[in-house]
Design an enzyme around this catalytic site. Structure first.
Site, PDB file in Angstrom:
ATOM      1  CE  LYS A  44      42.569   9.475 -15.843  1.00  0.00           C
ATOM      2  NZ  LYS A  44      42.550   8.325 -15.552  1.00  0.00           N
ATOM      3  N   GLY A  45      40.435  14.466 -19.782  1.00  0.00           N
ATOM      4  CA  GLY A  45      40.174  14.747 -21.368  1.00  0.00           C
ATOM      5  C   GLY A  45      40.694  15.958 -21.865  1.00  0.00           C
ATOM      6  CG  ASP A 104      27.097  15.403 -23.141  1.00  0.00           C
ATOM      7  OD1 ASP A 104      26.044  15.803 -23.191  1.00  0.00           O
ATOM      8  OD2 ASP A 104      27.426  14.281 -22.665  1.00  0.00           O
ATOM      9  CE  LYS A 132      27.739  14.354 -26.847  1.00  0.00           C
ATOM     10  NZ  LYS A 132      27.436  13.355 -26.150  1.00  0.00           N
TER      11      LYS A 132
HETATM   12  C1  PRP Z   1      33.895  14.754 -19.428  1.00  0.00           C
HETATM   13  C2  PRP Z   1      34.669  15.988 -20.224  1.00  0.00           C
HETATM   14  C3  PRP Z   1      33.998  17.114 -19.239  1.00  0.00           C
HETATM   15  C4  PRP Z   1      32.571  16.580 -18.622  1.00  0.00           C
HETATM   16  C5  PRP Z   1      31.670  17.026 -19.801  1.00  0.00           C
HETATM   17  O1  PRP Z   1      35.001  14.534 -18.202  1.00  0.00           O
HETATM   18  O2  PRP Z   1      35.980  16.067 -20.021  1.00  0.00           O
HETATM   19  O3  PRP Z   1      34.788  17.541 -18.196  1.00  0.00           O
HETATM   20  O4  PRP Z   1      32.906  15.008 -19.029  1.00  0.00           O
HETATM   21  O5  PRP Z   1      30.381  16.541 -19.302  1.00  0.00           O
HETATM   22  P1  PRP Z   1      29.156  17.421 -18.699  1.00  0.00           P
HETATM   23  O6  PRP Z   1      29.071  18.853 -19.832  1.00  0.00           O
HETATM   24  O7  PRP Z   1      27.862  16.397 -19.183  1.00  0.00           O
HETATM   25  O8  PRP Z   1      29.472  17.687 -17.436  1.00  0.00           O
HETATM   26  P2  PRP Z   1      34.722  12.985 -17.638  1.00  0.00           P
HETATM   27  O9  PRP Z   1      33.778  13.064 -16.434  1.00  0.00           O
HETATM   28  O10 PRP Z   1      34.431  12.019 -18.580  1.00  0.00           O
HETATM   29  O11 PRP Z   1      36.290  12.777 -17.134  1.00  0.00           O
HETATM   30  P3  PRP Z   1      37.763  12.637 -17.951  1.00  0.00           P
HETATM   31  O12 PRP Z   1      38.055  13.900 -18.707  1.00  0.00           O
HETATM   32  O13 PRP Z   1      38.659  12.142 -16.917  1.00  0.00           O
HETATM   33  O14 PRP Z   1      37.442  11.660 -18.885  1.00  0.00           O
END
Ligand code: PRP
Length: 185
Positions: A44-45, A104, A132
């Site tokens: 979703k982000g 991240d 990050k």
């Molecule tokens: C978040 C963001 C990325 C992922 C990054 O999604 O949108 O897709 O985490 O993290 P990483 O580099 O450590 O893999 P999330 O799983 O929180 O889902 P969301 O977007 O629905 O909140």
């Protein structure tokens, strides 16, 4: 609800974010001039940065969405990505731009790229609003467009959530420590 604003320290204001996205859009417009671009938003982000970015693009644009979650929803994701909603259209032979809110560990993106590459796009590039600054486990990822490189803080807003809250903030901020701990991470 009013409490949200009081507990989040602003890292990037709405104006700063929009200005940076505008700069990135100009760069993408140059890079893909005369081409068609398939923009893939990672839900979703990624929805906020996607909307802000694609309306500034001047080439022929199509828009698709994929929703993913890490297995188990734990802090330490397994690197396995569970597709909650797949793309509607084929990306074979297309120039594809994957749009994310944050990278991240890079695990999510590494798995997404593996999936997308197997579908034989003509090209595959990544745009992320935030990256990050930390040792990344999936270090081979080449990020073409980055909004801001940030320290290893837990950030919310502009699509980014903490327990599904704060996505609606128009800015990006850091949750104050006592609140962060209190929510039960
Ligand atoms: C978040 C963001 C990325 C992922 C990054 O999604 O949108 O897709 O985490 O993290 P990483 O580099 O450590 O893999 P999330 O799983 O929180 O889902 P969301 O977007 O629905 O909140």
């Amino acid at each position: 609800m009013e409490k949200q604003k009081d507990t989040v320290k602003v890292l990037f204001s709405e104006q700063e974010i929009e200005k940076r996205i505008e700069e990135i859009a100009e760069q993408i417009n140059q890079d893909y001039k005369g081409k068609s671009l398939c923009c893939v938003s990672v839900l979703k982000g990624g929805i906020f940065v996607t909307c802000s970015l694609v309306k500034r693009l001047t080439m022929s644009v199509s828009l698709d969405f994929i929703a993913v979650s890490s297995y188990g929803k734990e802090k330490k994701s397994s690197g396995q990505v569970n597709i909650l909603k797949d793309l509607d259209e084929s990306i074979e032979g297309k120039d594809v731009l994957v749009i994310e809110d944050i990278i991240d560990t890079g695990r999510t993106l590494a798995e997404l790229l593996r999936i997308f590459e197997s579908r034989n796009p003509s090209s595959l590039s990544i745009c992320t609003l935030l990256e990050k600054k930390r040792p990344r486990e999936a270090s081979s990822i080449d990020i073409r467009y980055t909004g801001f490189v940030i320290p290893d803080h837990f950030v919310v807003g502009y699509g980014l959530d903490y327990g599904e809250r704060y996505r609606n903030l128009p800015y990006i901020g850091i949750i104050e420590e006592e609140i962060h701990e209190g929510v039960g991470e």
